[in-house]
Design an enzyme around this catalytic site. Structure first.
Site, PDB file in Angstrom:
ATOM      1  N   GLU A 165     -50.374 -50.118  -9.263  1.00 12.52           N
ATOM      2  CA  GLU A 165     -51.489 -50.408 -10.158  1.00 12.52           C
ATOM      3  C   GLU A 165     -52.815 -50.125  -9.459  1.00 12.52           C
ATOM      4  O   GLU A 165     -52.983 -50.410  -8.280  1.00 12.52           O
ATOM      5  CB  GLU A 165     -51.456 -51.860 -10.612  1.00 12.52           C
ATOM      6  CG  GLU A 165     -50.221 -52.242 -11.396  1.00 12.52           C
ATOM      7  CD  GLU A 165     -50.130 -51.541 -12.739  1.00 12.52           C
ATOM      8  OE1 GLU A 165     -51.159 -51.010 -13.199  1.00 12.52           O
ATOM      9  OE2 GLU A 165     -49.031 -51.547 -13.328  1.00 12.52           O
ATOM     10  N   ARG A 225     -48.865 -62.412 -24.513  1.00 14.45           N
ATOM     11  CA  ARG A 225     -48.094 -62.149 -25.734  1.00 14.45           C
ATOM     12  C   ARG A 225     -47.012 -63.208 -25.936  1.00 14.45           C
ATOM     13  O   ARG A 225     -46.676 -63.566 -27.067  1.00 14.45           O
ATOM     14  CB  ARG A 225     -47.473 -60.750 -25.662  1.00 14.45           C
ATOM     15  CG  ARG A 225     -46.670 -60.359 -26.900  1.00 14.45           C
ATOM     16  CD  ARG A 225     -46.153 -58.935 -26.782  1.00 14.45           C
ATOM     17  NE  ARG A 225     -45.355 -58.724 -25.589  1.00 14.45           N
ATOM     18  CZ  ARG A 225     -44.061 -59.037 -25.489  1.00 14.45           C
ATOM     19  NH1 ARG A 225     -43.424 -59.602 -26.509  1.00 14.45           N
ATOM     20  NH2 ARG A 225     -43.392 -58.788 -24.375  1.00 14.45           N
ATOM     21  N   CYS A 266     -48.574 -60.894 -14.172  1.00 17.16           N
ATOM     22  CA  CYS A 266     -48.700 -59.850 -13.147  1.00 17.16           C
ATOM     23  C   CYS A 266     -50.169 -59.496 -12.902  1.00 17.16           C
ATOM     24  O   CYS A 266     -50.632 -59.453 -11.760  1.00 17.16           O
ATOM     25  CB  CYS A 266     -47.928 -58.597 -13.567  1.00 17.16           C
ATOM     26  SG  CYS A 266     -46.147 -58.728 -13.419  1.00 17.16           S
ATOM     27  N   HIS A 292     -45.786 -52.336 -10.046  1.00 20.72           N
ATOM     28  CA  HIS A 292     -44.782 -52.673 -11.051  1.00 20.72           C
ATOM     29  C   HIS A 292     -43.506 -51.865 -10.821  1.00 20.72           C
ATOM     30  O   HIS A 292     -43.567 -50.685 -10.452  1.00 20.72           O
ATOM     31  CB  HIS A 292     -45.310 -52.384 -12.462  1.00 20.72           C
ATOM     32  CG  HIS A 292     -45.976 -53.548 -13.112  1.00 20.72           C
ATOM     33  ND1 HIS A 292     -47.300 -53.536 -13.506  1.00 20.72           N
ATOM     34  CD2 HIS A 292     -45.497 -54.785 -13.440  1.00 20.72           C
ATOM     35  CE1 HIS A 292     -47.598 -54.701 -14.059  1.00 20.72           C
ATOM     36  NE2 HIS A 292     -46.531 -55.469 -14.023  1.00 20.72           N
TER      37      HIS A 292
END
Length: 213
Positions: free
Chosen positions: A75, A85, A138, A165
């Site tokens: 990332e 979510r 994360c 990731h």
């Protein structure tokens, strides 16, 4: 090095599984300390801070799961936003909340992400640079980690850090037809390449690795 526990009803999390493997076997030429973090907004940052205070590392590589991705994805930037979510493992579900009220909108990685991707691809492992760590735990940990790196720098104790990731394991992908996966053996091989690349690369390679959209 950090990974995460299982979440969302899954039985395992390959990011945590790989970290546990490395904790048992170590890595040549590196004093490796590991922690498996809770998938919880409130608890994860504190556990990470405690680990950094305890181990006082020179480098922190944090791992997390990104189901649906086909490769290992370092990332590039963490954003100052929690927007869940699904609830975390403690039942919390923040929506459109800043991680730090007066913190910057984004914090960039301190890892050589393009050199990492290049090394992984040369080892025939799928990899690409990611420009979004999402807005779940994360990203939260990534943002907190880079804040810790800034604090360490101000204290005269440089800390190189960032987030990577990993895709689903075959076991996790089994219930989702078409979902890409990498075995734990492949993930372990890839993360060992990541470690070697970070140690050997103080300044990132100048290679194309951006995205059009």
């Amino acid at each position: 090095m950090s990974g995460f526990e299982a979440f969302g009803g899954a039985a395992s999390n390959p990011s945590g599984d790989v970290v546990r493997r490395l904790a048992l076997s170590g890595h040549p030429g590196v004093r490796l300390s590991t922690v498996v973090l809770p998938v919880a907004f409130a608890a994860s940052g504190g556990r990470l801070r405690a680990a950094v205070d305890e181990f006082r590392p020179d480098v922190v590589i944090a791992l997390g799961l990104a189901e649906g991705r086909s490769g290992i994805t370092p990332e590039r930037v963490a954003i100052n936003l929690d927007d869940a979510r699904i609830p975390d493992n403690d039942g919390a579900q923040p929506i459109d909340e800043r991680i730090e009220l007066h913190g910057p909108d984004g914090r960039f990685t301190g890892l050589p992400v393009k050199a990492i991707v290049d090394a992984l691809q040369k080892a025939d492992l799928p990899a690409s640079v990611s420009l979004s760590a999402g807005s779940y735990v994360c990203n939260h940990v990534f943002y907190v980690l880079q804040a810790l790196a800034e604090q360490s720098e101000r204290q005269g104790r440089p800390l190189r850090s960032g987030f990577i990731h990993v895709p689903a394991s075959p076991e996790l992908a089994a219930g989702h037809p078409g979902m890409p996966s990498l075995s734990l053996d492949e993930l372990e091989r890839g993360i060992r390449i990541v470690i070697d690349t970070v140690v050997a690369t103080p300044v990132d390679a100048r290679l194309p690795g951006g995205a059009i959209h």
